[in-house]
Design an enzyme around this catalytic site. Structure first.
Site, PDB file in Angstrom:
ATOM      1  N   ASP A  53       0.883  -1.165   0.000  1.00  0.00           N
ATOM      2  CA  ASP A  53       0.000   0.000   0.000  1.00  0.00           C
ATOM      3  C   ASP A  53       0.917   1.210   0.000  1.00  0.00           C
ATOM      4  O   ASP A  53       1.574   1.497   1.006  1.00  0.00           O
ATOM      5  CB  ASP A  53      -0.897  -0.011   1.248  1.00  0.00           C
ATOM      6  CG  ASP A  53      -1.803   1.204   1.342  1.00  0.00           C
ATOM      7  OD1 ASP A  53      -1.625   2.153   0.570  1.00  0.00           O
ATOM      8  OD2 ASP A  53      -2.693   1.202   2.218  1.00  0.00           O
ATOM      9  N   ASN A  80       3.421   2.797 -10.686  1.00  0.00           N
ATOM     10  CA  ASN A  80       2.210   2.854 -11.494  1.00  0.00           C
ATOM     11  C   ASN A  80       0.962   3.198 -10.691  1.00  0.00           C
ATOM     12  O   ASN A  80       0.012   3.759 -11.242  1.00  0.00           O
ATOM     13  CB  ASN A  80       2.011   1.503 -12.202  1.00  0.00           C
ATOM     14  CG  ASN A  80       0.635   1.381 -12.819  1.00  0.00           C
ATOM     15  OD1 ASN A  80       0.354   1.967 -13.862  1.00  0.00           O
ATOM     16  ND2 ASN A  80      -0.250   0.624 -12.171  1.00  0.00           N
ATOM     17  N   TYR A 156      -5.856  15.506  -9.843  1.00  0.00           N
ATOM     18  CA  TYR A 156      -5.125  14.549 -10.680  1.00  0.00           C
ATOM     19  C   TYR A 156      -4.082  15.275 -11.523  1.00  0.00           C
ATOM     20  O   TYR A 156      -2.907  14.882 -11.574  1.00  0.00           O
ATOM     21  CB  TYR A 156      -6.099  13.785 -11.571  1.00  0.00           C
ATOM     22  CG  TYR A 156      -5.429  12.756 -12.446  1.00  0.00           C
ATOM     23  CD1 TYR A 156      -5.026  11.532 -11.916  1.00  0.00           C
ATOM     24  CD2 TYR A 156      -5.198  12.998 -13.796  1.00  0.00           C
ATOM     25  CE1 TYR A 156      -4.412  10.577 -12.713  1.00  0.00           C
ATOM     26  CE2 TYR A 156      -4.582  12.055 -14.598  1.00  0.00           C
ATOM     27  CZ  TYR A 156      -4.190  10.844 -14.048  1.00  0.00           C
ATOM     28  OH  TYR A 156      -3.576   9.906 -14.845  1.00  0.00           O
ATOM     29  N   LYS A 160       0.066  14.958 -11.230  1.00  0.00           N
ATOM     30  CA  LYS A 160       0.901  14.463 -12.330  1.00  0.00           C
ATOM     31  C   LYS A 160       1.907  15.523 -12.781  1.00  0.00           C
ATOM     32  O   LYS A 160       3.026  15.181 -13.181  1.00  0.00           O
ATOM     33  CB  LYS A 160       0.018  14.006 -13.499  1.00  0.00           C
ATOM     34  CG  LYS A 160      -0.821  12.775 -13.184  1.00  0.00           C
ATOM     35  CD  LYS A 160       0.037  11.584 -12.754  1.00  0.00           C
ATOM     36  CE  LYS A 160      -0.788  10.324 -12.568  1.00  0.00           C
ATOM     37  NZ  LYS A 160       0.036   9.154 -12.169  1.00  0.00           N
TER      38      LYS A 160
END
Length: 232
Positions: A53, A80, A156, A160
């Site tokens: 985790d 990933n 998000y 990124k």
């Protein structure tokens, strides 16, 4: 034989990356938080499941210790694991919302990278692949001709953008390891309700390319399935 550890590999891009790398001859260690799904995916693909985790220091440390005890090293780390978070109007975003996304997409990468660096440094040709996104590109999200510019996903995209910058900083500092970022492109996965036009195989092209490059390949790059992306 190349030993590759992949986080978030029980489904989607991670699972397809694992399948393709096993096909290419890698020994794949399939990292996933959910034991049932992780064990199922590993058994189906011919990988070894390692519970992890990325939001939990103890879990990440235990995963690295597990690999140290069994394989003794890794050659490739693929960060990933990722989550999307709230989309649309950001008026009601909370600090808790931000923490939940950043803890996986950015801080989780830092946790995992730090824990696995000693195992990577036992490799003759170590590499790290950070699965980022064109959604974190300022150029892409400001270009009306690109799909990235039509999506509102504040946390998000921010996570990124931070991950691509983090990748360049690691690449500049850790000269003994090849460290690059991959943009899968708009791929049909659970993350977007399977709305992307690319197949999951197409979405893993850049990841697999970076994971299978030979010694001397470049570091500090941002790669899509169509080639290098400018850092912007």
């Amino acid at each position: 034989m190349t030993i590759t550890f992949i986080t978030g590999a029980n489904k989607g891009l991670g699972r397809e990356t694992a399948r393709r790398l096993i096909e290419a001859g890698h020994t794949v260690l399939l990292g996933a938080r959910d034991r049932t799904q992780g064990e199922e995916a590993a058994a189906a693909l011919g990988a070894r499941y390692v519970p992890i985790d990325v939001t939990d220091d103890t879990s990440v440390t235990a995963a690295a210790a597990d690999v140290a005890a069994h394989e003794g090293r890794i050659d490739v780390l693929i960060n990933n694991a990722g989550v999307h978070g709230p989309a649309g109007d950001p008026s009601d975003l909370t600090a808790a919302d931000a923490h939940a996304v950043l803890d996986v997409n950015l801080i989780g990468v830092i946790r995992t990278t730090t824990a696995f660096l000693p195992l990577l440094r036992r490799s003759d040709d170590p590499a790290i692949v950070n699965v980022s996104s064109g959604m974190g590109s300022l150029a892409f999200t400001h270009d009306p001709s690109r799909p990235e510019s039509h999506v509102i996903a504040p946390l998000y995209t921010a996570s990124k953008a931070a991950l691509t910058m983090l990748t360049t900083q690691y690449a500049k500092s850790l000269k003994d390891i090849r460290i690059n970022a991959a943009d899968p492109g708009y791929t049909a996965t659970d993350l977007n309700g399977h709305s992307g036009p690319q197949t999951v195989t197409e979405g893993t092209d850049a990841i697999v390319t970076l994971a299978t490059e030979g010694p001397g390949a470049g570091t500090g790059r941002f790669l899509s399935r169509h080639g290098d992306i400018a850092w912007s």
